[in-house]
Scaffold this motif. Structure first.
Motif, PDB file in Angstrom:
ATOM      1  N   THR B 708       0.850  -1.144   0.018  1.00 46.67           N
ATOM      2  CA  THR B 708      -0.005   0.094  -0.052  1.00 46.67           C
ATOM      3  C   THR B 708       0.762   1.262  -0.197  1.00 46.67           C
ATOM      4  O   THR B 708       1.549   1.280   1.022  1.00 46.67           O
ATOM      5  CB  THR B 708      -0.836   0.035   1.407  1.00 46.67           C
ATOM      6  OG1 THR B 708      -1.695  -1.119   0.995  1.00 46.67           O
ATOM      7  CG2 THR B 708      -1.737   1.182   1.258  1.00 46.67           C
ATOM      8  N   ALA B 710       1.647   5.529  -1.954  1.00 46.34           N
ATOM      9  CA  ALA B 710       0.826   6.371  -2.613  1.00 46.34           C
ATOM     10  C   ALA B 710       0.466   6.276  -3.975  1.00 46.34           C
ATOM     11  O   ALA B 710      -0.340   6.864  -4.737  1.00 46.34           O
ATOM     12  CB  ALA B 710       1.695   7.766  -2.351  1.00 46.34           C
ATOM     13  N   ASP B 712      -0.716   3.469  -5.093  1.00 45.93           N
ATOM     14  CA  ASP B 712      -1.908   3.135  -5.309  1.00 45.93           C
ATOM     15  C   ASP B 712      -3.086   4.086  -5.311  1.00 45.93           C
ATOM     16  O   ASP B 712      -4.206   4.117  -5.804  1.00 45.93           O
ATOM     17  CB  ASP B 712      -2.082   2.215  -4.012  1.00 45.93           C
ATOM     18  CG  ASP B 712      -1.388   1.001  -4.084  1.00 45.93           C
ATOM     19  OD1 ASP B 712      -1.340   0.294  -4.987  1.00 45.93           O
ATOM     20  OD2 ASP B 712      -0.522   0.831  -2.900  1.00 45.93           O
ATOM     21  N   LEU B 713      -2.732   5.427  -4.674  1.00 50.04           N
ATOM     22  CA  LEU B 713      -3.780   6.349  -4.769  1.00 50.04           C
ATOM     23  C   LEU B 713      -3.993   6.750  -6.276  1.00 50.04           C
ATOM     24  O   LEU B 713      -4.795   7.251  -6.705  1.00 50.04           O
ATOM     25  CB  LEU B 713      -3.373   7.495  -3.911  1.00 50.04           C
ATOM     26  CG  LEU B 713      -4.235   8.727  -4.056  1.00 50.04           C
ATOM     27  CD1 LEU B 713      -5.701   8.570  -3.488  1.00 50.04           C
ATOM     28  CD2 LEU B 713      -3.469  10.099  -3.259  1.00 50.04           C
ATOM     29  N   ASP B 740     -15.754   8.883  -5.051  1.00 53.38           N
ATOM     30  CA  ASP B 740     -15.033   9.711  -4.445  1.00 53.38           C
ATOM     31  C   ASP B 740     -15.012   9.137  -2.774  1.00 53.38           C
ATOM     32  O   ASP B 740     -14.106   9.546  -2.130  1.00 53.38           O
ATOM     33  CB  ASP B 740     -15.480  11.109  -4.299  1.00 53.38           C
ATOM     34  CG  ASP B 740     -15.379  12.063  -5.681  1.00 53.38           C
ATOM     35  OD1 ASP B 740     -14.252  11.249  -6.396  1.00 53.38           O
ATOM     36  OD2 ASP B 740     -15.389  13.054  -5.542  1.00 53.38           O
ATOM     37  N   LEU B 743     -11.730   7.221  -2.440  1.00 56.72           N
ATOM     38  CA  LEU B 743     -10.463   8.303  -2.317  1.00 56.72           C
ATOM     39  C   LEU B 743     -10.642   8.774  -0.913  1.00 56.72           C
ATOM     40  O   LEU B 743      -9.363   8.849  -0.490  1.00 56.72           O
ATOM     41  CB  LEU B 743     -10.824   9.503  -3.455  1.00 56.72           C
ATOM     42  CG  LEU B 743     -10.659   8.823  -5.004  1.00 56.72           C
ATOM     43  CD1 LEU B 743     -11.058  10.120  -5.679  1.00 56.72           C
ATOM     44  CD2 LEU B 743      -9.501   8.457  -5.210  1.00 56.72           C
ATOM     45  N   PHE B 746      -9.363   5.786   1.120  1.00 59.11           N
ATOM     46  CA  PHE B 746      -8.067   5.868   1.199  1.00 59.11           C
ATOM     47  C   PHE B 746      -6.916   6.894   1.640  1.00 59.11           C
ATOM     48  O   PHE B 746      -6.103   6.477   2.264  1.00 59.11           O
ATOM     49  CB  PHE B 746      -7.664   5.729  -0.458  1.00 59.11           C
ATOM     50  CG  PHE B 746      -5.991   5.539  -1.016  1.00 59.11           C
ATOM     51  CD1 PHE B 746      -5.771   4.218  -1.225  1.00 59.11           C
ATOM     52  CD2 PHE B 746      -5.025   6.452  -0.584  1.00 59.11           C
ATOM     53  CE1 PHE B 746      -4.479   4.064  -1.557  1.00 59.11           C
ATOM     54  CE2 PHE B 746      -3.919   6.307  -1.000  1.00 59.11           C
ATOM     55  CZ  PHE B 746      -3.429   4.766  -1.313  1.00 59.11           C
ATOM     56  N   LEU B 747      -7.498   8.015   1.409  1.00 58.61           N
ATOM     57  CA  LEU B 747      -6.729   9.028   2.137  1.00 58.61           C
ATOM     58  C   LEU B 747      -6.631   9.008   3.586  1.00 58.61           C
ATOM     59  O   LEU B 747      -5.645   9.214   4.121  1.00 58.61           O
ATOM     60  CB  LEU B 747      -7.066  10.459   1.741  1.00 58.61           C
ATOM     61  CG  LEU B 747      -6.963  10.794   0.033  1.00 58.61           C
ATOM     62  CD1 LEU B 747      -7.618  11.986  -0.182  1.00 58.61           C
ATOM     63  CD2 LEU B 747      -5.322  10.990  -0.218  1.00 58.61           C
ATOM     64  N   PHE B 750      -4.681   5.911   4.695  1.00 58.65           N
ATOM     65  CA  PHE B 750      -3.048   6.205   4.585  1.00 58.65           C
ATOM     66  C   PHE B 750      -2.737   7.088   5.678  1.00 58.65           C
ATOM     67  O   PHE B 750      -1.688   6.695   6.245  1.00 58.65           O
ATOM     68  CB  PHE B 750      -2.907   6.917   3.277  1.00 58.65           C
ATOM     69  CG  PHE B 750      -1.595   6.999   2.815  1.00 58.65           C
ATOM     70  CD1 PHE B 750      -0.949   6.287   1.916  1.00 58.65           C
ATOM     71  CD2 PHE B 750      -0.885   8.285   2.863  1.00 58.65           C
ATOM     72  CE1 PHE B 750       0.228   6.394   1.315  1.00 58.65           C
ATOM     73  CE2 PHE B 750       0.570   8.375   2.726  1.00 58.65           C
ATOM     74  CZ  PHE B 750       1.048   7.507   1.674  1.00 58.65           C
TER      75      PHE B 750
END
Lengths: 217, 756
Positions: B708, B710, B712-713, B740, B743, B746-747, B750
């Motif tokens: 995992t 960045a 992957d973003l 979204d 997203l 994910f953020l 992360f």
């Protein structure tokens, strides 16, 4: 075995030196500054180059894309270095708090030219785990959907040339660092090409990022 | 830029002595409004802010209470409320504000309404027919922006609910011009009302939520009901010599308020009406409903309506309509005669609409009932497992949602559960009132006479509609359903409001009936082992309603806030230091909220909020698969030993396998979908006190290289661009695109895993 012998010999040697000097064990001089030599590149290369804002103890490196006009929708990489010598520095986030491990180069926009229409979000992430730094800036391109809804694409959600600074990272000198070369190992680097969705392989592309040499002095 | 603030406490200027409100001869509301406007600067309001009064409510002590909607430049401010009070002598008491202050928005040219409607239409699922949508400009505080919601899926796991989730980075501005849009659509599962807030400048959807609160010339006609026997119902003869309709204009004296401004239904008039749904295509019948008409004013045959067999407009169809119509009239009378609310739902006599025979969109019977505040309508299905959901307590439950919309307006988080409990409580009181007092007088009795029913049956909901007589909910012991908690805990808002309501219902039961000291009884509480004496139905419901109508200003009031309001209500009605206020404290202590009368504050375990959590519930932690993430450390108050015992679980959901919890660190397994893991932290000192949080584990290795990072973003952003290059199988299943919400998850994941 040879390494073990040297380790065993070292305290003895230190003790002798200490007795001779009549003082505590001397330490190697700490490094005082970082110097970075930019890589040799061609116009089609991605590269990490020294930013003018760098200081002797904080090295700012810029990720710069090719200057051949190729357009992208974002890029990211994973970097590994010796974190006993240097550590990753922080940048202000969008609220001004120093929480990010990257700075935004301003290639990808989240507003159109009028400043009022949102285009697709500009996605940014950076973080560290152990000796690795993970960082990336991407545009969540959604112009197709917007176009379908309202009849015209939104300017700003387009792919961008990356010949200027896409993002910045920073390395900061540890107080206990000693002189020498510090390895900068790029473990992975990817970019989203402009023609994604039409190219045959339909994948993010690997980008060979040229990295310079970091010396501590 | 001014800070975004929400004013909950007033300065001493207003909380000290009461102010005599001048202006003899004007109405109480006008005098109160004038006085409050004079005090507006002290409450943080500026020159461009305004206060628009709602319908006044006069309590039995003669005090007048008015709920004000905050405006800015004449536009409603989202969640800007002020509750003003005048005592019986006309003196202004300290108001209860929940205002949005520091608004600084310049006039702007907003997107046209038709574009806003198209944005909402694009967001709605491509399913059945939609009703016309109306847009209203509002000022929206961005701290309410976005938010991911969750639901318990059919298997029992906690999953993201994309219908009511918005994944979008929060805006740095404090306020935005926006549109409030109410959409209604036929979908699988029945009708769905969805509320939207859309940015007026950018068209971005800022927030959306479920618009339904579920529960599942005058004449008098004769109705043969299914649940209430032969009953007299108030109807209307539409024209001299013409047919009668199920329209009651004795109680509802003003027209349908038409909150959408669409003119729906175009055949409406004064009087609350019971109608049937008509799903014939637009524009044949724009109202989407059909009135019941009957020449002899005799309705139904008392038999159960069977969906798919009986004609909704036929005699069996009328039977269910009779039940709904009758129940609404009895509930209206209960609010008027017992609680002094003569104006029904909105307090002004506005005419609601009851729609019976609501089907599921797939054509099957709908096993639910609901109230829609945006449409001022109650809806009733005919039940798949149950009979028509038009029995007395279910109908009273739905109308009580309506009253709630115009009183405390509770919504979001714990407040949603309190809203549901409020409906069950009034529904129970309506049963006592009708079956114990014949629906007459000003007192709610403590027993029923016609029919004589045991407490266990009266203090439950939905038994009439069940073929087996098994209720849907038990107020005295909510956990009898196998799903609801009996007591409050931090994290109870993670439960569906129909489960998180349980402790509030139980507290009211204790307040009325008392709590047993025999731990073997269903009416005993481990949090109040000695038990308590109750006040009886009449006192208990007066305290409860007075608290909701006059003490709760903030729509987000939680269990602890409700306790404060109810104690204040009891003291105001019956005096400070009396047995009534003590009973309120004990009733709430018995559900683990606050201290009992004269007792010490109990141990309390509370999780902190997670900064930037993308979930509506702000304590949810997002964890990437395979990456250890440190859980928030709960605060343990009132304890010498502040340690906690961690465990997985604590909610009535399935705990997905593979989650690893150790010493306050959680590691999610590689998952093919996003799952919520409940984690429980129980006090070492008093294990009865605990808190529950949710960790939402997501697979973030979008390029499937077993890491995992960045990049992957980037893969996710690429998938989100509408080209579906990467379906991001680890996030939401292999065949679906991403949006979204992914997203945002994910953020956040992360950030939690990689930013120390």
């Amino acid at each position: 075995m040879k390494r073990l012998s040297l380790l065993l010999a070292f305290p003895v040697l230190a003790l002798v030196l200490g007795c001779t000097a009549g003082n505590s064990t001397p330490q190697a001089p700490a490094a005082q500054a970082m110097t970075y030599t930019d890589p040799v590149t061609t116009p089609s290369d991605w590269k990490l180059v020294k930013d003018p804002s760098s200081t002797p103890t904080r090295l700012v490196l810029d990720l710069v894309g090719p200057s051949d006009g190729t357009r992208y929708r974002g890029a990211g990489f994973t970097l590994r270095t010796d974190t006993t010598q240097v550590h990753y520095g922080r940048f202000p986030d969008y609220l001004g708090n120093p929480t990010a491990y990257h700075g935004d180069g301003g290639v990808f926009l989240d507003r159109d030219a009028t400043g009022s229409w949102d285009v697709a979000p500009r996605l940014q992430a950076s973080g560290i785990k152990g000796d690795r730094l993970m960082v990336g800036i991407f545009q969540d391109t959604d112009d197709q959907a917007w176009s379908l809804a309202w009849g015209s694409p939104i300017d700003g959600a387009k792919a961008r040339t990356c010949s200027t600074v896409v993002l910045r990272i920073a390395l900061e000198l540890d107080a206990s660092a000693h002189p020498g070369t510090v390895a900068l190992e790029l473990l992975k680097a990817r970019a989203i090409p402009e023609n994604v969705g039409t190219v045959v392989d339909r994948k993010m592309v690997a980008i060979p990022v040229k990295v310079g040499v970091l010396d501590l002095k | 830029m001014a800070k975004n603030r929400r004013l909950h406490a007033l300065p001493l200027l207003l909380t000290g002595t009461c102010l005599l409100v001048a202006g003899e001869g004007s109405s109480p509301t006008a005098r109160l409004t004038q006085a409050l406007r004079a005090q507006a600067p002290a409450m943080g309001l500026g020159m461009l802010d305004g206060l628009r009064p709602g319908a006044p409510f006069r309590d039995r002590a003669g005090a007048t209470h008015v709920r004000y909607q905050q405006t800015y430049r004449g536009v409603d401010v989202y969640e800007g409320v002020l509750l003003g009070h005048l005592d019986a002598a006309g003196r202004m008491a300290a108001p209860d504000p929940a205002l949005q202050t520091g608004i600084d928005l310049a006039p702007a040219t907003l997107l046209p309404e038709d574009r806003i409607r198209s944005i909402v239409a694009r967001d709605l699922p491509a399913e059945g027919r939609t009703w016309p949508m109306a847009c209203k400009v509002i000022v929206f505080p961005t701290r309410f922006q976005g938010g991911i919601t969750w639901r318990r899926d059919a298997r029992g796991y906690l999953k993201v609910d994309p219908r009511f989730s918005v994944g979008t980075p929060r805006r740095p501005e404090e306020y935005r011009w926006a549109y409030r849009v109410s959409a209604m659509q036929a979908v699988a599962g029945g009708l769905q009302a969805t509320e939207y807030v859309v940015d007026g400048l950018s068209g971005e959807i800022l927030r959306k939520w479920d618009g339904f609160q579920h529960g599942s010339a005058s004449a008098q006609g004769t109705g043969y009901s299914q649940y209430n026997g032969t009953v007299a119902i108030d109807t209307t003869q539409e024209a001299e010599g013409g047919p009668y309709s199920l329209r009651d204009s004795l109680r509802a004296t003003k027209p349908y308020p038409d909150p959408q401004g669409t003119g729906w239904p175009e055949w409406g008039g004064v009087g609350f009406q019971t109608v049937a749904l008509d799903l014939s295509p637009l524009p044949a019948n724009p109202s989407g409903t059909l009135p019941y008409l009957e020449a002899q004013n005799v309705w139904g045959d008392g038999g159960r309506f069977h969906w798919g067999l009986d004609d909704p407009m036929g005699v069996r169809g009328e039977t269910a309509a009779v039940d709904a119509h009758f129940a609404l009239g009895r509930t209206w009378d209960y609010y008027a005669d017992v609680l002094g609310r003569t104006g029904g739902i909105d307090g002004e006599g506005g005419s609601p609409i009851s729609i019976v025979h609501m089907p599921d969109a797939d054509g099957s019977a709908w096993d639910n009932a609901s109230w829609s505040p945006a449409w001022f309508v109650m809806m009733y299905g005919d039940g798949a497992a149950n009979g028509s959901l038009t029995c007395l307590d279910i109908a009273a439950h739905e109308m009580s949602h309506g009253v709630m919309s115009y009183t405390a307006g509770l919504n979001t988080g714990e407040a949603q559960g309190l809203n549901e409990a409020n409906s069950d409580i009034h529904a129970t009181m309506v049963k006592f009132y009708l079956w114990g007092a014949g629906g007459k007088g000003a007192v709610v009795p403590d027993a029923t006479t016609d029919p004589v029913l045991p407490d266990a049956e009266l203090w439950s909901l939905g038994a009439q509609a069940s073929p087996t007589g098994t209720p849907t909910r038990w107020l005295y012991r909510p956990s009898k359903d196998g799903l609801s908690p009996d007591a409050w805990f931090d994290g109870i808002a993670l439960e569906d409001p129909h489960f998180s309501m349980g402790p509030a219902s139980r507290a009211f039961y204790f307040l009325s009936r008392g709590a047993s000291a025999d731990p073997a009884q269903d009416t005993a509480s481990a949090y109040l082992p000695a038990g308590m004496a109750g006040l009886g139905n009449d006192k208990a419901i007066r305290i409860w309603y007075h608290g909701m109508a006059t003490k709760v200003a903030d729509p987000h009031t939680d269990y602890r806030g409700l306790r404060v309001a109810m104690v204040a209500a009891a003291e105001e009605l019956y005096g400070a230091g009396g047995p009534e206020a003590a009973a309120v404290r004990n009733a709430f202590a018995a559900i683990n909220v606050g201290a009992p009368q004269g007792g010490k504050e109990p141990v309390q375990v509370v999780f902190p909020e997670v900064p930037h959590s993308p979930f509506v519930y702000p304590k949810v932690l997002v964890a990437p698969a395979l990456e250890p993430v440190k859980l928030p450390v709960p605060r343990v108050a009132n304890a010498a030993d502040t340690g906690v015992e961690w465990s997985l679980g604590g909610l009535n959901v399935l705990v997905a396998s593979g989650g690893h919890l150790q010493d306050g660190w959680f590691t999610a397994p590689m998952v093919s979908e996003g799952y919520g893991w409940p984690v429980k932290a129980a006090s070492h000192e008093d294990p009865r006190r605990f808190a529950v949080d949710m960790v939402f584990g997501v697979g973030m290795d979008c390029d499937s290289d077993t890491e995992t990072d960045a990049c992957d973003l980037g893969a996710l952003a690429l998938a989100n661009g509408g080209v579906n290059v990467y379906p991001a199988a680890n996030l939401y299943g292999s065949a679906r695109g991403v949006d979204d919400i992914c997203l945002e998850l994910f953020l956040e994941g992360f950030r939690n895993a990689f930013n120390p």
